[in-house]
Design an enzyme around this catalytic site. Structure first.
Site, PDB file in Angstrom:
ATOM      1  N   ASP A  67      58.352 -45.818 -38.813  1.00 44.77           N
ATOM      2  CA  ASP A  67      57.775 -47.008 -38.200  1.00 44.77           C
ATOM      3  C   ASP A  67      56.273 -47.111 -38.380  1.00 44.77           C
ATOM      4  O   ASP A  67      55.690 -48.173 -38.179  1.00 44.77           O
ATOM      5  CB  ASP A  67      58.092 -47.027 -36.698  1.00 44.77           C
ATOM      6  CG  ASP A  67      59.565 -47.216 -36.468  1.00 44.77           C
ATOM      7  OD1 ASP A  67      60.159 -48.011 -37.210  1.00 44.77           O
ATOM      8  OD2 ASP A  67      60.123 -46.554 -35.582  1.00 44.77           O
TER       9      ASP A  67
ATOM     10  N   HIS B  10      59.341 -37.727 -33.643  1.00 45.89           N
ATOM     11  CA  HIS B  10      60.729 -38.156 -33.799  1.00 45.89           C
ATOM     12  C   HIS B  10      61.618 -37.139 -33.118  1.00 45.89           C
ATOM     13  O   HIS B  10      61.331 -35.946 -33.154  1.00 45.89           O
ATOM     14  CB  HIS B  10      61.076 -38.250 -35.297  1.00 45.89           C
ATOM     15  CG  HIS B  10      62.346 -38.983 -35.554  1.00 45.89           C
ATOM     16  ND1 HIS B  10      63.566 -38.368 -35.506  1.00 45.89           N
ATOM     17  CD2 HIS B  10      62.577 -40.293 -35.856  1.00 45.89           C
ATOM     18  CE1 HIS B  10      64.505 -39.268 -35.762  1.00 45.89           C
ATOM     19  NE2 HIS B  10      63.934 -40.441 -35.985  1.00 45.89           N
TER      20      HIS B  10
HETATM   21  N1  ACO Z   1      51.799 -39.014 -29.255  1.00 47.27           N
HETATM   22  C1  ACO Z   1      51.354 -38.019 -28.481  1.00 47.27           C
HETATM   23  N2  ACO Z   1      52.109 -37.016 -28.006  1.00 47.27           N
HETATM   24  C2  ACO Z   1      53.409 -37.035 -28.319  1.00 47.27           C
HETATM   25  C3  ACO Z   1      53.958 -38.046 -29.122  1.00 47.27           C
HETATM   26  C4  ACO Z   1      53.114 -39.064 -29.605  1.00 47.27           C
HETATM   27  N3  ACO Z   1      53.574 -40.050 -30.374  1.00 47.27           N
HETATM   28  N4  ACO Z   1      55.279 -37.822 -29.265  1.00 47.27           N
HETATM   29  C5  ACO Z   1      55.555 -36.713 -28.583  1.00 47.27           C
HETATM   30  N5  ACO Z   1      54.428 -36.223 -28.010  1.00 47.27           N
HETATM   31  C6  ACO Z   1      54.323 -34.986 -27.219  1.00 47.27           C
HETATM   32  C7  ACO Z   1      54.923 -35.160 -25.833  1.00 47.27           C
HETATM   33  O1  ACO Z   1      53.951 -35.562 -24.906  1.00 47.27           O
HETATM   34  C8  ACO Z   1      55.461 -33.784 -25.560  1.00 47.27           C
HETATM   35  O2  ACO Z   1      54.404 -32.968 -25.150  1.00 47.27           O
HETATM   36  P1  ACO Z   1      54.676 -31.739 -24.131  1.00 47.27           P
HETATM   37  O3  ACO Z   1      55.635 -30.810 -24.842  1.00 47.27           O
HETATM   38  O4  ACO Z   1      53.310 -31.139 -23.937  1.00 47.27           O
HETATM   39  O5  ACO Z   1      55.247 -32.350 -22.879  1.00 47.27           O
HETATM   40  C9  ACO Z   1      55.935 -33.289 -26.928  1.00 47.27           C
HETATM   41  O6  ACO Z   1      55.135 -34.014 -27.893  1.00 47.27           O
HETATM   42  C10 ACO Z   1      57.402 -33.539 -27.215  1.00 47.27           C
HETATM   43  O7  ACO Z   1      57.687 -34.913 -26.956  1.00 47.27           O
HETATM   44  P2  ACO Z   1      59.096 -35.443 -26.434  1.00 47.27           P
HETATM   45  O8  ACO Z   1      58.926 -36.808 -25.890  1.00 47.27           O
HETATM   46  O9  ACO Z   1      59.713 -34.418 -25.532  1.00 47.27           O
HETATM   47  O10 ACO Z   1      59.923 -35.457 -27.767  1.00 47.27           O
HETATM   48  P3  ACO Z   1      61.199 -36.330 -28.065  1.00 47.27           P
HETATM   49  O11 ACO Z   1      61.822 -35.695 -29.238  1.00 47.27           O
HETATM   50  O12 ACO Z   1      62.025 -36.533 -26.858  1.00 47.27           O
HETATM   51  O13 ACO Z   1      60.573 -37.759 -28.426  1.00 47.27           O
HETATM   52  C11 ACO Z   1      59.826 -39.703 -29.547  1.00 47.27           C
HETATM   53  C12 ACO Z   1      60.532 -38.350 -29.655  1.00 47.27           C
HETATM   54  C13 ACO Z   1      60.446 -40.547 -28.416  1.00 47.27           C
HETATM   55  C14 ACO Z   1      60.033 -40.471 -30.841  1.00 47.27           C
HETATM   56  C15 ACO Z   1      58.323 -39.459 -29.270  1.00 47.27           C
HETATM   57  O14 ACO Z   1      57.772 -38.669 -30.293  1.00 47.27           O
HETATM   58  C16 ACO Z   1      57.529 -40.777 -29.118  1.00 47.27           C
HETATM   59  O15 ACO Z   1      57.489 -41.314 -28.027  1.00 47.27           O
HETATM   60  N6  ACO Z   1      56.897 -41.278 -30.224  1.00 47.27           N
HETATM   61  C17 ACO Z   1      56.190 -42.516 -30.202  1.00 47.27           C
HETATM   62  C18 ACO Z   1      57.170 -43.695 -30.313  1.00 47.27           C
HETATM   63  C19 ACO Z   1      57.745 -43.838 -31.712  1.00 47.27           C
HETATM   64  O16 ACO Z   1      57.048 -43.829 -32.711  1.00 47.27           O
HETATM   65  N7  ACO Z   1      59.080 -44.023 -31.761  1.00 47.27           N
HETATM   66  C20 ACO Z   1      59.803 -44.207 -33.041  1.00 47.27           C
HETATM   67  C21 ACO Z   1      60.865 -43.190 -33.247  1.00 47.27           C
HETATM   68  S1  ACO Z   1      61.534 -43.342 -34.843  1.00 47.27           S
HETATM   69  C22 ACO Z   1      62.757 -44.475 -34.750  1.00 47.27           C
HETATM   70  O17 ACO Z   1      63.330 -44.763 -33.730  1.00 47.27           O
HETATM   71  C23 ACO Z   1      63.215 -45.179 -36.025  1.00 47.27           C
END
Ligand code: ACO
Length: 437
Positions: free
Chosen positions: A372, A314
């Site tokens: 979610d 998140h």
């Molecule tokens: N699975 C695997 N790796 C992940 C995941 C995941 N679900 N989420 C983040 N990471 C990793 C990224 O690859 C990144 O790695 P790095 O630092 O080596 O490059 C690191 O964790 C940070 O990720 P970011 O995308 O920079 O974090 P951000 O805060 O921008 O993203 C997000 C948050 C978009 C929710 C992300 O965690 C994601 O895509 N999750 C899956 C989709 C999801 O469940 N969305 C629901 C959000 S809740 C809502 O809207 C109600």
């Protein structure tokens, strides 16, 4: 809707040095959470803009509605922890709390409940409006259109400068959103619309409007209705997220509240926001069996795969999403009530959660299950098709959007939202006639 007696305090200042110029910027202090550096004078005094695409370090407003501490996994509505509200309150009381700033007295709650109940029907001509959509239209497409169209039906509550009209518009939207969402669902499956029934509570009424048919008696199930009510509470507000910021930005121009909420619905539709529970459910179905979890975890850890574990991570929560805990419990209650004892999706979800929470990749990156992760399984068990998941989210979030919109309208420092940019296009050049290019 009176503004609660909270306001920011002065918290000293910060100095920014640009070239040989030193600019003093005031710091404002809220009740809890990070202070903010007030950069409003930076352009006039320093001739520079701040740059923060995605608003990761930018507070766009002062708000007294919702507080999130992402590191500690805390979510408060008007100061009350989400866990306490989910256990002891109900959605209508939470709506009152978000709109008014405090929990209602028994009389206030009764009056508010009555006002919402009495506004659940929609103008009969709206059903004609529905019939203009293709049968296979996505419910969110229908919601965007119909909610935007409410401003064409309720002219008497579109004057944003009249507090009474603002209140009536708020009641109308909270009350009518379940009716509109249920109509979108019924229309998509070719069944007749079911009118609201005033002796039922908010969630019972919504379930009935979705799942009753005129040919049969419909009996509401209090356990399922309570579970849905809790899902609504969990989704009611989440401070300045993308759709809420959209509602505020739309409203900052003076647009009417129905149009602003339609803008919020459009933003919520995206898979990175409201569409994530659908993606999480799809992923659990794709995994299918606990034996395949290691393969998916390995893919999620492999940067080149482009795959992420849906329902994990998140932007704000770098700890367990407090809503996810309540959601997990609600999921169990719904499956137990429906006698789905060994649901393979739930087994996959629980095992996946266990494995990921102990895996150094997820631990180091602070990737925890978000709301979610369990909401898709729960909504599916309640009988909703995946295409309705985001529509349910919009229904629940409507009160948060309205509370935030109203707070903005009542804020004397409110201005039209107008971000600036770092221009990287062509410098000034002269027009060349087409025959000379
Ligand atoms: N699975 C695997 N790796 C992940 C995941 C995941 N679900 N989420 C983040 N990471 C990793 C990224 O690859 C990144 O790695 P790095 O630092 O080596 O490059 C690191 O964790 C940070 O990720 P970011 O995308 O920079 O974090 P951000 O805060 O921008 O993203 C997000 C948050 C978009 C929710 C992300 O965690 C994601 O895509 N999750 C899956 C989709 C999801 O469940 N969305 C629901 C959000 S809740 C809502 O809207 C109600």
């Amino acid at each position: 809707m009176p503004k609660p007696p909270f306001a920011s305090k002065s918290g000293g200042s910060a100095t920014v040095v640009i070239g040989n110029k030193s600019i003093e910027l005031p710091i404002s202090r809220g009740t809890i959470g990070p202070d903010v550096v007030d950069v409003r004078k930076l352009y006039s005094d320093g001739d520079v803009f701040t740059y923060d695409p995605g608003f990761t370090s930018t507070a766009s407003c002062e708000s007294a509605i919702t507080y999130i501490d992402g590191d500690e996994g805390v979510l408060l509505y008007r100061g009350y922890p989400i866990e306490q509200l989910a256990e002891h309150s109900d959605f209508i009381e939470v709506c009152y709390l978000l709109l008014h700033g405090d929990l209602p007295s028994a009389d206030q709650l009764k009056t508010f409940r009555n006002a919402i109940t009495r506004h659940t029907m929609v103008h009969e001509q709206i059903s004609m409006f529905f019939r203009g959509f293709r049968r296979d239209a996505h419910p969110m497409a229908v919601m965007c259109g119909v909610v935007g169209a409410l401003s064409a039906f309720y002219h008497d509550s579109t004057d944003i400068n009249d507090p009474m009209q603002r209140t009536i518009a708020s009641h109308r939207m909270i009350a009518k959103m379940p009716t509109i969402a249920a109509m979108a669902y019924k229309y998509s499956i070719g069944q007749p619309f079911i009118y609201p029934q005033n002796n039922l509570n908010y969630s019972e009424n919504f379930l009935r409007m979705c799942f009753a048919v005129p040919a049969e008696e419909h009996k509401s199930n209090p356990v399922l209705a309570r579970a849905l009510d809790r899902i609504f509470i969990l989704h009611a507000d989440h401070e300045q997220n993308a759709s809420t910021s959209t509602v505020r930005l739309a409203g900052s121009s003076g647009a009417n509240p129905f149009a602003c909420i339609a803008a919020g619905i459009a933003c919520l539709w995206g898979p990175a926001h409201g569409g994530a529970n659908e993606a999480a459910l799809k992923m659990l179905e794709e995994i299918g069996h606990v034996s395949r979890i290691p393969e998916y975890v390995a893919r999620a850890k492999d940067k080149n795969s482009g795959f992420r574990l849906m329902g994990f991570g998140h932007r704000v929560y770098k700890n367990y999403d407090p809503r996810a805990k309540v959601m997990q419990q609600t999921c169990h209650e719904v499956l137990d009530e429906l006698g789905i004892r060994n649901d393979p999706l739930l087994q996959v979800a629980m095992e996946l959660e266990k494995i990921a929470l102990n895996d150094p990749y997820f631990v180091e990156k602070k990737l925890y299950p978000n709301i979610d992760f369990y909401s898709g399984i729960t909504l599916k068990a309640l009988g909703f098709p995946t295409s309705m998941f985001t529509a349910l989210f919009a229904l629940a979030r409507t009160v948060g959007w309205i509370a935030q919109w109203a707070e903005m309208i009542e804020d004397p420092s409110q201005k039209i939202g107008r971000p600036r940019q770092l221009y990287v296009g062509a410098p000034k050049r002269d027009y060349v006639p087409v025959h000379k290019r």
